[in-house]
Motif scaffolding. Structure first.
Motif, mmCIF file in Angstrom:
data_model
loop_
_atom_site.group_PDB
_atom_site.id
_atom_site.type_symbol
_atom_site.label_atom_id
_atom_site.label_comp_id
_atom_site.label_asym_id
_atom_site.label_seq_id
_atom_site.Cartn_x
_atom_site.Cartn_y
_atom_site.Cartn_z
ATOM 1 N N VAL A 6 0.840 -1.185 0.000
ATOM 2 C CA VAL A 6 0.000 0.000 0.000
ATOM 3 C C VAL A 6 0.881 1.243 0.000
ATOM 4 O O VAL A 6 1.768 1.389 0.842
ATOM 5 N N TYR A 7 0.636 2.108 -0.976
ATOM 6 C CA TYR A 7 1.295 3.406 -1.066
ATOM 7 C C TYR A 7 0.324 4.447 -0.514
ATOM 8 O O TYR A 7 -0.845 4.486 -0.934
ATOM 9 N N ARG A 59 -0.601 -8.900 9.968
ATOM 10 C CA ARG A 59 0.860 -8.791 9.847
ATOM 11 C C ARG A 59 1.203 -7.554 9.019
ATOM 12 O O ARG A 59 0.650 -7.359 7.929
ATOM 13 N N ALA A 60 2.162 -6.759 9.528
ATOM 14 C CA ALA A 60 2.598 -5.541 8.845
ATOM 15 C C ALA A 60 4.109 -5.539 8.694
ATOM 16 O O ALA A 60 4.845 -5.716 9.670
ATOM 17 N N ILE A 61 4.550 -5.323 7.448
ATOM 18 C CA ILE A 61 5.975 -5.251 7.118
ATOM 19 C C ILE A 61 6.252 -3.865 6.574
ATOM 20 O O ILE A 61 5.582 -3.405 5.646
ATOM 21 N N GLY A 62 7.241 -3.188 7.127
ATOM 22 C CA GLY A 62 7.633 -1.872 6.644
ATOM 23 C C GLY A 62 8.987 -1.934 5.973
ATOM 24 O O GLY A 62 9.867 -2.684 6.403
ATOM 25 N N ILE A 63 9.150 -1.147 4.920
ATOM 26 C CA ILE A 63 10.432 -1.049 4.221
ATOM 27 C C ILE A 63 10.762 0.433 4.127
ATOM 28 O O ILE A 63 10.015 1.195 3.509
ATOM 29 N N LYS A 91 11.502 0.613 -3.229
ATOM 30 C CA LYS A 91 10.438 0.293 -4.180
ATOM 31 C C LYS A 91 10.624 -1.091 -4.782
ATOM 32 O O LYS A 91 9.656 -1.833 -4.951
ATOM 33 N N SER A 92 11.854 -1.436 -5.077
ATOM 34 C CA SER A 92 12.127 -2.747 -5.643
ATOM 35 C C SER A 92 11.762 -3.864 -4.656
ATOM 36 O O SER A 92 11.133 -4.862 -5.031
ATOM 37 N N LEU A 93 12.133 -3.690 -3.414
ATOM 38 C CA LEU A 93 11.843 -4.703 -2.407
ATOM 39 C C LEU A 93 10.345 -4.786 -2.116
ATOM 40 O O LEU A 93 9.793 -5.872 -1.915
ATOM 41 N N MET A 94 9.669 -3.631 -2.100
ATOM 42 C CA MET A 94 8.219 -3.636 -1.908
ATOM 43 C C MET A 94 7.545 -4.422 -3.032
ATOM 44 O O MET A 94 6.642 -5.224 -2.789
ATOM 45 N N GLU A 95 7.994 -4.204 -4.259
ATOM 46 C CA GLU A 95 7.421 -4.910 -5.408
ATOM 47 C C GLU A 95 7.655 -6.411 -5.280
ATOM 48 O O GLU A 95 6.767 -7.210 -5.547
ATOM 49 N N LYS A 96 8.840 -6.803 -4.853
ATOM 50 C CA LYS A 96 9.143 -8.228 -4.723
ATOM 51 C C LYS A 96 8.303 -8.902 -3.645
ATOM 52 O O LYS A 96 7.926 -10.064 -3.775
ATOM 53 N N HIS A 97 7.999 -8.175 -2.566
ATOM 54 C CA HIS A 97 7.189 -8.735 -1.481
ATOM 55 C C HIS A 97 5.709 -8.830 -1.847
ATOM 56 O O HIS A 97 4.981 -9.638 -1.283
ATOM 57 N N ALA A 98 5.249 -7.983 -2.761
ATOM 58 C CA ALA A 98 3.817 -7.802 -2.990
ATOM 59 C C ALA A 98 3.227 -8.737 -4.033
ATOM 60 O O ALA A 98 3.875 -9.071 -5.027
ATOM 61 N N ASP A 99 1.965 -9.077 -3.797
ATOM 62 C CA ASP A 99 1.150 -9.778 -4.785
ATOM 63 C C ASP A 99 0.215 -8.813 -5.501
ATOM 64 O O ASP A 99 -0.328 -9.134 -6.557
#
Length: 183
Positions: A6-7, A59-63, A91-99
């Motif tokens: 979520v942005y 569950r909440a993950i922050g980057i 942004k790259s890591l957020m994209e990799k974590h996200a579905d």
């Protein structure tokens, strides 16, 4: 169950309904078994969303980049807070974590993340659903502008349709989950 990136703003904005929408999205995501990945701040809409997820048992993950740990007041109560070197890595890591991806009201950072993620989808770098929560009509002018971009021939209609918009968290999650089920 999906991990949804979520942005959203590190500010609350001037309308209390934006905070309420962030909290409602966090609750709805948790009730549906989804995990949150987001920018890692404890302030503004970002903090409201993360707190809502965790208060509901989710569950909440922050980057967060090192340079924003103090500026955005990193949320130290998350299940996981990943510190990275810069915004590109974030942004790259957020994209990799996200579905899937959702944008709530926010400023230039939120818009930049939304458009970069949509561009990556257009270029075939991912095939994950992207949506905007049009709380209080916040995104309505942008969506109208994008329709004009299609009318003027700078964007094709199928690409425009890839950006989901809904006025409520439940409707947006329904649409995103429907797209996820066909992937």
């Amino acid at each position: 169950m999906a991990t949804i990136c979520v942005y959203l703003g590190s500010r609350e904005g001037k309308v209390s309904a934006f905070r309420q929408a962030a909290e409602a999205l966090g609750l709805a995501m948790t009730q549906r078994g989804h995990t949150l990945v987001y920018g890692g701040a404890r302030v503004g809409l970002m903090g409201a969303l993360a707190d809502s997820v965790m208060q509901a048992g989710g569950r909440a993950i922050g980057i967060i980049p090192h340079q924003l740990v103090e500026r955005e007041q990193a949320h130290l109560g998350l299940h996981e807070l990943i510190r990275v070197a810069n915004m590109h890595e974030r942004k790259s890591l957020m994209e990799k974590h996200a579905d899937a991806f959702i944008a709530l009201p926010g400023g230039i950072g939120t818009l930049e993340e939304l458009f970069e993620t949509w561009t990556w989808q257009y270029l075939g770098l991912h095939d994950k659903p992207i949506g905007v929560l049009d709380s209080q009509g916040f995104y309505t002018p942008l969506l109208s502008f994008l329709d004009q971009v299609v009318e003027q021939g700078f964007l094709d209609a199928p690409t425009r349709r890839e950006l989901i918009a809904a006025p409520s968290p439940e409707a947006l999650l329904d649409a995103i989950e429907a797209r996820l089920s066909t992937k």
